[in-house]
Scaffold this active site. Structure first.
Site, short mmCIF file in Angstrom:
data_model
loop_
_atom_site.label_atom_id
_atom_site.label_comp_id
_atom_site.label_asym_id
_atom_site.label_seq_id
_atom_site.Cartn_x
_atom_site.Cartn_y
_atom_site.Cartn_z
N GLN A 33 97.41 28.23 78.30
CA GLN A 33 97.58 27.55 79.58
C GLN A 33 97.39 28.52 80.75
O GLN A 33 98.07 29.54 80.82
CB GLN A 33 98.97 26.94 79.63
CG GLN A 33 99.50 26.58 81.00
CD GLN A 33 98.83 25.38 81.62
OE1 GLN A 33 97.87 25.56 82.35
NE2 GLN A 33 99.33 24.20 81.34
N ARG A 35 98.14 28.13 83.90
CA ARG A 35 99.29 28.15 84.80
C ARG A 35 100.45 28.87 84.13
O ARG A 35 100.90 28.48 83.05
CB ARG A 35 99.71 26.72 85.16
CG ARG A 35 100.91 26.65 86.10
CD ARG A 35 101.27 25.20 86.40
NE ARG A 35 100.25 24.60 87.25
CZ ARG A 35 100.24 24.69 88.57
NH1 ARG A 35 101.19 25.37 89.19
NH2 ARG A 35 99.29 24.12 89.27
N GLN A 57 102.31 8.58 83.71
CA GLN A 57 101.02 9.05 83.19
C GLN A 57 101.25 9.79 81.88
O GLN A 57 101.89 10.84 81.86
CB GLN A 57 100.35 9.97 84.22
CG GLN A 57 98.90 10.29 83.92
CD GLN A 57 97.97 9.12 84.23
OE1 GLN A 57 98.41 8.09 84.72
NE2 GLN A 57 96.70 9.27 83.92
N GLY A 74 99.29 18.19 80.86
CA GLY A 74 100.58 17.56 81.16
C GLY A 74 101.80 18.41 80.85
O GLY A 74 102.90 17.87 80.69
N GLU A 75 101.63 19.75 80.79
CA GLU A 75 102.79 20.59 80.45
C GLU A 75 103.91 20.45 81.47
O GLU A 75 105.09 20.50 81.12
CB GLU A 75 102.38 22.06 80.35
CG GLU A 75 103.55 22.97 79.95
CD GLU A 75 103.15 24.41 79.74
OE1 GLU A 75 104.05 25.28 79.76
OE2 GLU A 75 101.95 24.68 79.53
N ARG A 77 104.86 17.78 83.08
CA ARG A 77 105.62 16.57 82.73
C ARG A 77 106.50 16.80 81.51
O ARG A 77 107.62 16.31 81.42
CB ARG A 77 104.66 15.40 82.48
CG ARG A 77 104.20 14.68 83.74
CD ARG A 77 102.96 13.84 83.49
NE ARG A 77 101.76 14.67 83.48
CZ ARG A 77 100.60 14.27 82.98
NH1 ARG A 77 100.49 13.09 82.42
NH2 ARG A 77 99.56 15.07 83.03
N GLU A 108 91.62 21.22 84.68
CA GLU A 108 92.71 20.38 85.18
C GLU A 108 93.57 21.16 86.16
O GLU A 108 93.94 20.66 87.22
CB GLU A 108 93.58 19.88 84.03
CG GLU A 108 94.63 18.87 84.48
CD GLU A 108 95.99 19.09 83.84
OE1 GLU A 108 96.86 18.24 84.05
OE2 GLU A 108 96.18 20.10 83.17
N ASN A 109 93.88 22.40 85.83
CA ASN A 109 94.74 23.20 86.70
C ASN A 109 94.04 23.61 87.98
O ASN A 109 94.65 23.63 89.05
CB ASN A 109 95.23 24.45 85.95
CG ASN A 109 96.44 24.14 85.09
OD1 ASN A 109 97.54 23.98 85.58
ND2 ASN A 109 96.22 24.03 83.79
N ARG A 112 94.25 21.11 90.72
CA ARG A 112 95.55 20.88 91.33
C ARG A 112 95.64 21.66 92.65
O ARG A 112 95.27 22.82 92.72
CB ARG A 112 96.69 21.32 90.40
CG ARG A 112 96.86 20.41 89.20
CD ARG A 112 98.02 20.90 88.35
NE ARG A 112 99.22 21.09 89.15
CZ ARG A 112 100.03 20.10 89.54
NH1 ARG A 112 99.74 18.87 89.20
NH2 ARG A 112 101.10 20.35 90.26
#
Length: 280
Positions: A33, A35, A57, A74-75, A77, A108-109, A112
């Protein structure tokens, strides 16, 4: 896949249906990951929302074993759900290779808005190094300007101690960009933090440091004594961003020939450079 607020179009269509619900203890985060930092305050706010409305989601996961799953997206969440003491969470199971998981996680990150500039730059670097993406390709795919990507990649040439100040929010991306050309960025970074200097004041500080003492002012020159023009400085910065290490160009006066010097900060960087030059 994003944790950010849904757009009006998605919101009007309603929540995305989950394929199944899984016990939260059977799901683990992706070790690759990009992030690394999660705001405790933001997680607490999200956990409060989850307690009231649930997870709207679903997470995207892939199956590792019969009863083990890994998060693709989705980490945040997942972490908030643990704070909210949920026992099961909604997921969508997809088949991804290791390479695809990392690529999706990075993209994805990057998309953001609250990703810190060093994490974003590291994501771009991973996309370039591991998947062969060019700055132009990333610009088209992510809707980011090439100059934005290039400027962030230049930040990675700064010492790790300076990058850590940016990660923690002690320095902004603007401060860091101004320090890229400094001869002693760590010392200047400490002064900037200590004195609470603005970005503009930082730029003036760097120019003063480059010019040397008041007794010997003057523009930056290469080892031949020739003043470096703006194009040369820009090319040095672009090459430094692409290679992930400092690059110095030295032109011989009146000639088309010159030298390009690469500076590595560790044996690992030297290994990387050898692999790039060797084509492997």
């Amino acid at each position: 896949m994003s944790d950010v607020a849904e757009t009006e179009k998605v919101a009007s269509a309603g929540p995305v249906a989950a394929e199944r619900r899984l016990p939260i203890e059977r799901i683990s985060p992706n070790p690759e990951q990009p992030r690394k930092r999660f705001s405790e305050t933001d997680l607490a706010d999200l956990a409060s929302s989850i307690k009231e409305k649930g997870i709207i989601q679903p997470l995207i996961v892939r199956q590792l074993a019969e009863d083990r799953f890994e998060i693709v997206a989705g980490e945040r969440r997942w972490r908030a759900a643990q704070i909210a003491q949920l026992h099961e969470i909604p997921v969508i199971v997809r088949e991804f290779s290791d390479t695809e998981v990392l690529e999706v996680a990075i993209i994805e990150n990057i998309q953001r808005a609250d990703l810190n500039p060093i994490e974003e730059a590291a994501g771009y670097r991973q996309l370039m190094d591991r998947f062969g993406h060019t700055q132009e390709k990333m610009s088209e795919a992510l809707g980011k300007s090439r100059s934005h990507i290039a400027n962030l990649l230049r930040l990675l040439t700064l010492p790790e101690a300076v990058l850590d100040h940016v990660r923690k929010g002690d320095l902004s991306a603007g401060h860091a960009r101004a320090l890229v050309t400094a001869n002693d960025p760590l010392r200047l970074a400490q002064q900037i933090i200590r004195e609470g200097l603005s970005v503009r004041a930082t730029e003036a500080l760097v120019k003063k440091a480059e010019a040397g003492s008041e007794e010997s002012p003057g523009p930056k020159r290469d080892v031949s004594g020739t003043e470096k023009d703006a194009d040369t400085k820009a090319l040095e910065a672009d090459l430094s961003a692409t290679l992930g290490m400092k690059v110095v160009l030295t032109h011989r006066p009146g000639q088309e020939s010159g030298q390009m010097t690469l500076h590595y900060g560790s044996l690992e960087e030297l290994d990387d450079l050898c692999r790039m030059l060797g084509g492997s």
